[in-house]
Design an enzyme around this catalytic site. Sequence first.
Site, PDB file in Angstrom:
ATOM      1  N   SER A 191     -11.160  -0.696  -0.676  1.00  0.00           N
ATOM      2  CA  SER A 191      -9.901  -0.745   0.077  1.00  0.00           C
ATOM      3  C   SER A 191     -10.136  -1.010   1.546  1.00  0.00           C
ATOM      4  O   SER A 191      -9.286  -1.583   2.225  1.00  0.00           O
ATOM      5  CB  SER A 191      -9.152   0.587  -0.065  1.00  0.00           C
ATOM      6  OG  SER A 191      -8.379   0.627  -1.226  1.00  0.00           O
TER       7      SER A 191
ATOM      8  N   HIS B 261      -3.563   6.038   3.613  1.00  0.00           N
ATOM      9  CA  HIS B 261      -4.341   4.870   3.193  1.00  0.00           C
ATOM     10  C   HIS B 261      -3.826   3.571   3.795  1.00  0.00           C
ATOM     11  O   HIS B 261      -4.585   2.753   4.328  1.00  0.00           O
ATOM     12  CB  HIS B 261      -4.317   4.808   1.664  1.00  0.00           C
ATOM     13  CG  HIS B 261      -5.214   3.796   1.059  1.00  0.00           C
ATOM     14  ND1 HIS B 261      -4.822   2.508   0.780  1.00  0.00           N
ATOM     15  CD2 HIS B 261      -6.497   3.882   0.645  1.00  0.00           C
ATOM     16  CE1 HIS B 261      -5.824   1.844   0.225  1.00  0.00           C
ATOM     17  NE2 HIS B 261      -6.846   2.650   0.124  1.00  0.00           N
TER      18      HIS B 261
ATOM     19  N   ASP C  78       0.833  -1.190   0.000  1.00  0.00           N
ATOM     20  CA  ASP C  78       0.000   0.000   0.000  1.00  0.00           C
ATOM     21  C   ASP C  78       0.872   1.246   0.000  1.00  0.00           C
ATOM     22  O   ASP C  78       1.960   1.237  -0.585  1.00  0.00           O
ATOM     23  CB  ASP C  78      -0.930  -0.040   1.230  1.00  0.00           C
ATOM     24  CG  ASP C  78      -2.280   0.592   0.945  1.00  0.00           C
ATOM     25  OD1 ASP C  78      -2.330   1.827   0.827  1.00  0.00           O
ATOM     26  OD2 ASP C  78      -3.279  -0.136   0.846  1.00  0.00           O
TER      27      ASP C  78
END
Length: 715
Positions: free
Chosen positions: A451, A162, A124
């Site tokens: 996600s 994220h 990620d």
Amino acid sequence: MRNVAFLLIVVWLLVGFQSPGADEEVTLIFEVEGSSKLAAGEIESRIPRVEVLAVYDTIFNGVAIKGKVKELEKIARLDMVIQQYPVAVYQALYQKTEPFSTDRLRQSLSSSYTGKGVKVGVIDTGIDYHHPDLAGNYRGGFDTVDFDDDPMETVGYGETLHGTHVAGVIAANGKMKGIAPDAELYAYRALGPGGVGSSVQVIAAIEEAVEDGMDVINLSLGNDVNGPDWPTSHAVNKAIELGVTVVVAAGNSGPGAWTVGSPATSSEAITVGAYSFPEAIPTLTFPGEKKVVALHTLMGSKTWDLTKKYPLIHVGIGDEEIMDAKGKIVLFERGVIPFSEKALKAYRSGAAGVIIYNNEKGSFQGSLDGVNIPIPVAAVSRSAGKWLVEKGINENQWGETKFKEVEENVAPFSSRGPVTTTWDVKPDLLAPGVDIVSTVPGGYKALQGTSMAAPHVSGAVAVVKEAHPEWTPSQIKTAILSTADVLEKEGRLFQPTEQGRGVLDIEESINPSFLISPFALNFGRVKDEFFKKEIPIKVTNPTNQTFDLYFEQPDKKAGVTWRMPSSVSLSPGQSKQVDIHLQLSKTFVEEGIHEGFVTIRAGKDVYHIPFLYMKETADYKKVSGFELTKSMNTNHQLQYRFYLSENIERIKVALYRAGTMFHQGEIFKAENLKAGMNKGVISSDGTNLQGTYIAVVTVENNKEEEEYTFPIGFE
């Protein structure tokens, strides 16, 4: 492979292409025959002016090479080179902004398993490993953006959060508890500033994670290519073959069909779509009116908690000073002024709340960009906003907040299947992905997207792996999919390409009472006038009790015949093969995708096996990923590359000037092309192509034509 230098070079896909000059440096990935290390050595020896950035030899035989275009052209002509790939862009798949969803799932667990001893790799944007909820479980990782041992989130310009959010859902262990709070967390930073990375970094990160011995890999990233043959999909399949369970987010391009993108198109991965928990959403209405307007709070807004009736005031786009707003709901039109500025101006004027309506058709989602405003701010559609103006302003009525109970639902943004050429049902299952609160640098935040759904499943995989350390990725996937709970709304089951097998059930995954493999019946395309196909499935009784299975056929349709046993008896620990037959008369089959479920009953338990078949005229893209670039060694040749989802009788490509749509000419045509990747070189007839163009690709099959457009850029 950590002893090589690394640099991020990206080529944007599906939004136009630029043709580099002969002396410009770019990066390409070359798939090679035999040993990739020997190939890298030979390339460096024969063409010393190029730089080998990465060597892949675990899940993909290839090398990433940086160099001038004219040098890379020489490499492309070497006999050892099988294929070359542009460096595709991958983006983190999340969208917007309340209790921790992980708590809601973990409260249903009676098991004591917490993922202890299981290694989970998060590929990620990196992880803020200083976060108090993550620091205890963080064990290391690697950065394939800066190519070092520090996979920290990007800070400063292009800062990211994220990966930290994803990691918290999996294995936070502090104020927040992840699904597997004792799992060992490893970070592989493949997405850099702004949450953007390349296929070079993604493949490198998968390879690092495999070499580091991960049990689970989470990939909450993707692109828009709905095909199974992209390099990252192959890399994911190879990682699974080597013993790693890989969980991939389906994508946020829903609600249309055929929107799942690579690497979620991998046949072996667990592909996860998003659904929302049952909730009470705020609505606004007026006395005597049946109509209500749903209010969608902006990311960063406080919860809409107004309980009294309030008058409304309409202030347009908010470009002038707001007068007399005290104790009122301020109604803005979207546009020009940022959301946070509108809301701050209303708050300073004494407003009780803010509603922003769209300036174009449809609804929208927005953010307050980190500004802390102590009144609720919500968004509505343009038509809803006009209705509020008519009833609240023109008729001088006060608005009243009411709460509407909403059932659990497939998130509208969640990408749908199937996958072209393989016709696989995707996603495989659903997990929570709407308003998911998790760790971010400096605290916690709510985000939504597939996600956020994928790490719920990765955490579940870690828990199952702890309970059954001997299980293979295939066995883990079978347990998780066999026990998913089918999702329905108002008595109607969501379609398989929307939900796969249903919603994740962690408790049942740990101790499944019934196992089915494969998880879906993919009958594929109906081409023959009389179509017959048989798919064997394996049913297993892992319990210590005998039970009988009863099969129920789907609803009858003209020209469709199913054959399957009416019942099967399974002793404790026994497995049996059951053949499911489908016979069709093509004349009676309607065009498009046909999908549903074969139902199996075992006592009070009900199981559903997705099925899918498709008439050959189904509405999917026949052409994708069309590229047109100038040849690396001459401006008088053009290189083309595109992906076909089926065999094509004829294809032609015409080029038009962007903006003026001036016809530049027909540049390419061919006949009898096969499904898959097609590429070649054509003459540009000495024309010096510069600027931006639109390529119109026309395909013909059975005397029917379809057109597709792709933006093209030349320097």
